[in-house]
Write an enzyme that holds these catalytic residues in place. Structure first.
Site, PDB file in Angstrom:
ATOM      1  N   SER A 198       0.781  -1.232   0.000  1.00 46.14           N
ATOM      2  CA  SER A 198       0.000   0.000   0.000  1.00 46.14           C
ATOM      3  C   SER A 198       0.810   1.278   0.000  1.00 46.14           C
ATOM      4  CB  SER A 198      -0.972   0.003   1.176  1.00 46.14           C
ATOM      5  OG  SER A 198      -2.042  -0.873   0.910  1.00 46.14           O
TER       6      SER A 198
ATOM      7  N   HIS B  97       4.097   5.898   5.085  1.00 43.55           N
ATOM      8  CA  HIS B  97       3.080   4.948   4.646  1.00 43.55           C
ATOM      9  C   HIS B  97       3.697   3.567   4.673  1.00 43.55           C
ATOM     10  CE1 HIS B  97      -0.583   3.441   2.879  1.00 43.55           C
ATOM     11  NE2 HIS B  97      -1.067   4.659   2.799  1.00 43.55           N
TER      12      HIS B  97
ATOM     13  N   GLY C 174       2.934  -0.865   3.799  1.00 42.91           N
ATOM     14  CA  GLY C 174       2.213  -1.745   2.905  1.00 42.91           C
ATOM     15  C   GLY C 174       2.495  -3.201   3.191  1.00 42.91           C
TER      16      GLY C 174
ATOM     17  N   GLY D 297       2.469 -12.007   2.533  1.00 42.43           N
ATOM     18  CA  GLY D 297       3.766 -12.394   3.051  1.00 42.43           C
ATOM     19  C   GLY D 297       4.889 -11.406   2.811  1.00 42.43           C
TER      20      GLY D 297
END
Length: 484
Positions: A105, A331, A333, A337
């Protein structure tokens, strides 16, 4: 962050002892490669830190049972890169600074940046309704369909129940097909009423870009960011990624059953990159190169109800916080895995990106940046929230019940000393995620913490009410309403 993020995050699963065994034959840390951006001799202290971090990266991946990882950071105008471990425990291929990891992300910031470019070009504003660009756009709530704006999407305040993961094929029309399928998405909360992480909203945002440009999201990404910045190790499609060393995600110490999310999740989290490319992207937000006013993306849009997980506020795409008196823009993400984190400290010009392919990855990346920023003298990273020193008496029974949204069901039951939380995945990713039970202890009247067995990190849950009195729990950056 995706639904995969919440459930594959280091705090969401434990029992990874197999990874530690696989690491016993790990290769040593790959030596740093430095990009000289300043005159020789000016960075002697920074070089000392770089040497120390090269050794520590190898030590930390073993401590946190991470198969392989890569780190890049910018400080005093110079970029340093490191890698340690392996990309796949079955093949033993070593991780290098040029290896591509899924950054998950963190991709959302790239999507938000491209939309801000469109804003600066006068193609739309942050307050443009999505329906003005996508006339056929629909969600279940007719009023939201007409009034949800670009700002709502990029600040996670749309209320659209956002963890729909849907494979709509490999064609360039996959994002368009996904947005068509959003017609049945209900509201997690009323429009603008609170903050709740919304993956679907960023796929919709990606479709807005496609409509504005007449090109696929992947093409727009290359034309607007990748090629202008000269990022040679940033790709989205597997047929491009496989031309490089690419990390495989790991779960419970073994390679994950699938390599990547579906292509329709592109605007949400499909970028694969080496950390130094991610640092170069972030550097353009500090020094210019992508936007006339990148700091507009740092303007707070909403307070995060649970400020203990990711940060205290959301900007336009970015997560905003303050550590040790300094502003921190970040940020993270997670995919299946794999995990990555990106941090910027604007007033010092420092940027760091860490990527890992399994293990206790969230705790690992936090440990890396804690040591790095301390060694560089940038700031002291605050510790993660943990249990109280002395028991706190709270009427936990009022929070008992079922909380549910797209992709997740959370059942809270009262127990002596707090709550017991059962987390169950629903929907497309349920087969990859086992139900998990975690005991929560109160810190105050609304804040609880818990830790899965064997996991080094504690997670936090905040109970709160909307203005209309509706009860919610905020966990994993998402607001989940009480339904029973």
């Amino acid at each position: 962050m995706s639904q995969a993020e919440q459930w594959f995050h280091g705090a969401a699963r434990a029992r990874r002892a197999g990874t530690a065994r696989a690491l016993s034959g790990c290769v040593p840390s790959v030596p740093a490669r430095r990009t000289p951006l300043t005159p020789p001799g000016l960075q002697r202290e920074d070089h000392r830190v770089a040497g120390a971090m090269g050794h520590r990266l190898a030590e930390l991946i073993e401590r946190y049972e991470v198969p392989g990882a890569a780190l890049a950071y910018l400080h005093d105008g110079q970029v340093h890169e490191f890698a340690a471990g392996v990309l796949n425990v079955d093949t033993g291929v070593e991780a290098t600074p040029d290896s591509l990891f899924q950054i998950g992300s963190v991709t959302k910031v790239w999507t938000a940046t491209m939309l801000m470019q469109s804003v600066e070009r006068g193609e739309l504003t942050l307050d443009t309704p999505v329906a003005e660009v996508l006339p056929d756009f629909r969600v279940a709530d007719a009023e939201v369909s007409k009034t949800v704006t670009i700002r709502h999407l990029l600040s996670h305040t749309s209320g659209i129940d956002g963890d729909l993961f849907l494979d709509t094929g490999r064609g360039d029309d996959c994002v368009a097909k996904y947005v068509e399928a959003c017609a049945d998405l209900t509201q997690n909360h009323p429009l603008g009423a609170t903050q709740s992480y919304c993956n679907s909203g960023f796929t919709i945002a990606g479709r807005v870009l496609e409509k504005l440009t007449g090109k696929s999201w992947d093409e727009v990404l290359r034309e607007r960011i990748v090629e202008p910045l000269g990022l040679t190790h940033t790709w989205t499609l597997p047929e491009d990624v496989l031309r490089f060393r690419a990390a495989m995600g790991h779960m419970d110490g073994k390679p994950a059953p699938v390599w990547s999310l579906m292509r329709s999740a592109g605007p949400v989290g499909l970028i694969c990159a080496r950390p130094s490319d991610v640092v170069a992207f972030a550097r353009a937000h500090l020094e210019g190169g992508l936007l006339e006013d990148p700091q507009a993306m740092w303007e707070p849009q909403v307070d995060i109800p649970n400020p203990h997980a990711l940060g205290s506020q959301w900007g336009v795409g970015w997560i905003l916080d303050e550590w040790d008196g300094r502003r921190v823009i970040s940020h993270g993400g997670n995919t299946i895995g794999q995990h990555a984190m990106l941090w910027m400290v604007p007033d010092t010009g420092t940027i760091a990106c860490v990527a890992a392919n399994g293990g206790h990855s969230g705790a690992f990346t936090r440990a890396v940046v804690t040591e790095l920023f301390a060694e560089l003298g940038v700031l002291t990273v605050p510790p993660k929230l943990g249990p109280p020193q002395a028991p706190v008496e709270v009427d936990a029974g009022r929070y008992a019940g079922v909380y549910e949204r797209a992709g997740a069901r959370i059942t809270m039951t009262r127990r002596e000393g707090g709550l017991r939380m059962l987390m169950e995945a629903t929907g497309a990713l349920a087969a990859l995620q086992e139900p998990q039970e975690i005991d929560l202890v109160p810190l105050d009247e609304v804040t609880f913490v818990g830790r899965p067995a064997g996991d080094p990190d504690w997670l936090s849950a905040v109970f709160y009410q909307l203005a209309d009195g509706s009860p919610y729990v905020h966990l994993g950056a998402r607001a989940t309403p009480k339904t029973g």
